[in-house]
Design a protein around this motif. Structure first.
Motif, PDB file in Angstrom:
ATOM      1  N   GLN A 165      21.105 -39.866  31.175  1.00 49.40           N
ATOM      2  CA  GLN A 165      19.879 -39.103  31.453  1.00 49.40           C
ATOM      3  C   GLN A 165      18.792 -39.991  32.070  1.00 49.40           C
ATOM      4  O   GLN A 165      18.133 -39.588  33.037  1.00 49.40           O
ATOM      5  CB  GLN A 165      19.342 -38.466  30.163  1.00 49.40           C
ATOM      6  N   ALA A 166      18.608 -41.190  31.509  1.00 50.91           N
ATOM      7  CA  ALA A 166      17.520 -42.068  31.979  1.00 50.91           C
ATOM      8  C   ALA A 166      17.709 -42.443  33.447  1.00 50.91           C
ATOM      9  O   ALA A 166      16.740 -42.745  34.152  1.00 50.91           O
ATOM     10  CB  ALA A 166      17.448 -43.325  31.120  1.00 50.91           C
ATOM     11  N   GLU A 167      18.967 -42.414  33.906  1.00 49.98           N
ATOM     12  CA  GLU A 167      19.235 -42.778  35.299  1.00 49.98           C
ATOM     13  C   GLU A 167      18.812 -41.680  36.272  1.00 49.98           C
ATOM     14  O   GLU A 167      18.777 -41.889  37.477  1.00 49.98           O
ATOM     15  CB  GLU A 167      20.725 -43.107  35.469  1.00 49.98           C
ATOM     16  N   LEU A 168      18.525 -40.495  35.729  1.00 51.96           N
ATOM     17  CA  LEU A 168      18.101 -39.370  36.571  1.00 51.96           C
ATOM     18  C   LEU A 168      16.581 -39.332  36.760  1.00 51.96           C
ATOM     19  O   LEU A 168      16.059 -38.494  37.480  1.00 51.96           O
ATOM     20  CB  LEU A 168      18.570 -38.041  35.954  1.00 51.96           C
ATOM     21  N   GLU A 169      15.878 -40.264  36.091  1.00 57.74           N
ATOM     22  CA  GLU A 169      14.420 -40.211  36.070  1.00 57.74           C
ATOM     23  C   GLU A 169      13.804 -40.418  37.459  1.00 57.74           C
ATOM     24  O   GLU A 169      12.849 -39.726  37.826  1.00 57.74           O
ATOM     25  CB  GLU A 169      13.895 -41.273  35.087  1.00 57.74           C
ATOM     26  N   TYR A 170      14.358 -41.333  38.231  1.00 54.51           N
ATOM     27  CA  TYR A 170      13.824 -41.573  39.588  1.00 54.51           C
ATOM     28  C   TYR A 170      13.846 -40.271  40.388  1.00 54.51           C
ATOM     29  O   TYR A 170      12.857 -39.890  41.007  1.00 54.51           O
ATOM     30  CB  TYR A 170      14.645 -42.661  40.282  1.00 54.51           C
ATOM     31  N   GLY A 171      14.991 -39.567  40.347  1.00 57.96           N
ATOM     32  CA  GLY A 171      15.137 -38.316  41.094  1.00 57.96           C
ATOM     33  C   GLY A 171      14.197 -37.238  40.591  1.00 57.96           C
ATOM     34  O   GLY A 171      13.606 -36.498  41.375  1.00 57.96           O
ATOM     35  N   ARG A 172      14.069 -37.165  39.270  1.00 63.10           N
ATOM     36  CA  ARG A 172      13.189 -36.136  38.686  1.00 63.10           C
ATOM     37  C   ARG A 172      11.743 -36.352  39.135  1.00 63.10           C
ATOM     38  O   ARG A 172      11.061 -35.419  39.559  1.00 63.10           O
ATOM     39  CB  ARG A 172      13.266 -36.189  37.152  1.00 63.10           C
ATOM     40  N   GLN A 173      11.287 -37.612  39.027  1.00 62.61           N
ATOM     41  CA  GLN A 173       9.913 -37.924  39.440  1.00 62.61           C
ATOM     42  C   GLN A 173       9.733 -37.671  40.935  1.00 62.61           C
ATOM     43  O   GLN A 173       8.718 -37.133  41.378  1.00 62.61           O
ATOM     44  CB  GLN A 173       9.594 -39.396  39.146  1.00 62.61           C
ATOM     45  N   LEU A 174      10.737 -38.052  41.695  1.00 64.03           N
ATOM     46  CA  LEU A 174      10.697 -37.872  43.149  1.00 64.03           C
ATOM     47  C   LEU A 174      10.488 -36.402  43.516  1.00 64.03           C
ATOM     48  O   LEU A 174       9.616 -36.052  44.313  1.00 64.03           O
ATOM     49  CB  LEU A 174      12.022 -38.373  43.741  1.00 64.03           C
ATOM     50  N   VAL A 175      11.290 -35.539  42.913  1.00 64.80           N
ATOM     51  CA  VAL A 175      11.219 -34.117  43.235  1.00 64.80           C
ATOM     52  C   VAL A 175       9.884 -33.534  42.769  1.00 64.80           C
ATOM     53  O   VAL A 175       9.204 -32.828  43.519  1.00 64.80           O
ATOM     54  CB  VAL A 175      12.424 -33.353  42.643  1.00 64.80           C
ATOM     55  N   ASN A 177       7.034 -35.127  42.282  1.00 63.07           N
ATOM     56  CA  ASN A 177       5.942 -35.657  43.104  1.00 63.07           C
ATOM     57  C   ASN A 177       5.940 -35.040  44.502  1.00 63.07           C
ATOM     58  O   ASN A 177       4.888 -34.799  45.079  1.00 63.07           O
ATOM     59  CB  ASN A 177       6.023 -37.188  43.210  1.00 63.07           C
ATOM     60  N   THR A 178       7.141 -34.782  45.029  1.00 60.05           N
ATOM     61  CA  THR A 178       7.226 -34.206  46.372  1.00 60.05           C
ATOM     62  C   THR A 178       6.676 -32.782  46.363  1.00 60.05           C
ATOM     63  O   THR A 178       5.934 -32.380  47.250  1.00 60.05           O
ATOM     64  CB  THR A 178       8.688 -34.205  46.861  1.00 60.05           C
TER      65      THR A 178
END
Ligand code: A2P
Length: 274
Positions: A165-175, A177-178
């Protein structure tokens, strides 16, 4: 251990002169997501132009002949800085040192960007699918922040499969923020969908994107129609096994690979694969 190794271990900095013919840029921020993943931003040379989805060769000035590796540019082409999302490979010739960079350090970048995960390599279509595993999301971080993507497509579906789950954090924040970005939200509207699954923990355990395409759960979860080569275009970035499997699934549905000089209905980047 030699004195040079000791010095470069401490600081991924400037133990050697900057080689000629490369950009030497300054790290502006570093964000460690897990013990395996980190992102960093650095200054962008004024003359440097690229298309969203392309990659460059990155190195460090910590050896007479620096080791370079292909890195997708994760930032969009309008960003005044450059962003990269990287794995940390224990003992890896570059990432062992790159993972230690701090703001103010120097990162080398070869001057010419290239790559196939670009809108130009796809025929016009209605929906754009961006399939990634792990750091394979990096080129798509650029593509989903490019207004042109939303001018060309009615819907953009980003998927990321990671172990944890923690590895998905970059993508979650990215989406997030976008979608909430003042400039981007105007283009994105409700066109951007994100499907994330962690294969080794939580509710999505075992949910590789390949399985979810195959059994249709990906489309069910998102409430959208299954893949159709008439209307859909796809980009794939991940491990060699993942690329092969998704290519197989797409080809079985009538998709054809594209390239810069011959646009198709899907594209793959093989530059990062060992
Ligand atoms: P799994 O946990 O089932 O191996 P890695 O860190 O090894 O690159 O893997 C990143 C993610 O990609 C993991 O969630 C992994 O699932 C998944 N993965 C590995 N191989 C494939 C494949 N052939 N197709 C789809 N997903 C894959």
């Amino acid at each position: 251990m030699s004195s040079v190794a000791a010095e470069t271990d401490e600081k991924a900095g400037t133990a050697f002169p900057i080689p000629a013919g490369v950009f030497a840029e300054t790290v502006t921020s570093v964000n460690h997501y897990t013990d395996r993943l980190f992102a960093f931003r650095m200054t962008r040379p004024q003359s440097f132009r690229f298309r969203s989805g392309e990659f460059v060769m990155i190195g460090l000035p910590n050896a007479e002949k620096p080791v370079y590796r292909a890195y997708s540019i994760a930032s969009p082409s309008w960003d005044e800085e450059l962003e990269f999302f990287s794995i940390k490979v224990p003992g890896g010739p570059l990432t062992e040192y790159l993972q230690k960079i701090k703001p103010g350090d120097t990162v080398l970048m070869r001057k010419k960007p290239t790559g196939t995960l670009v809108l130009d390599a796809l025929k016009p279509g209605k929906r754009l699918f961006l399939f990634s595993t792990g750091t394979g999301i990096a080129p798509f971080a650029s593509v989903i922040r490019d207004p042109e993507t939303y001018e060309k497509f009615d819907q953009v579906v980003l998927t990321q499969t990671c172990r944890l789950q923690a590895e998905l954090e970059y993508g979650r924040q990215l989406v997030d923020n976008t979608k909430s970005d003042e400039l981007m939200s105007e283009f994105v509207g409700d066109k951007l969908l994100f499907h994330a699954s962690a294969t080794r923990e939580g509710e999505t355990r075992g949910h590789r994107v390949t399985t979810l395409i195959d059994n249709g759960k990906l489309f069910e979860d998102l409430g959208i129609a299954p893949l159709d080569p008439e209307t859909d275009r796809a980009m794939i970035c991940g491990s060699m096994a993942m690329l092969r499997e998704i290519e197989g699934l797409l080809q079985a549905r009538g998709f054809e690979e594209g390239a810069n000089n011959k646009p198709g209905t899907y594209v793959v980047e093989r530059a990062f694969v060992d």
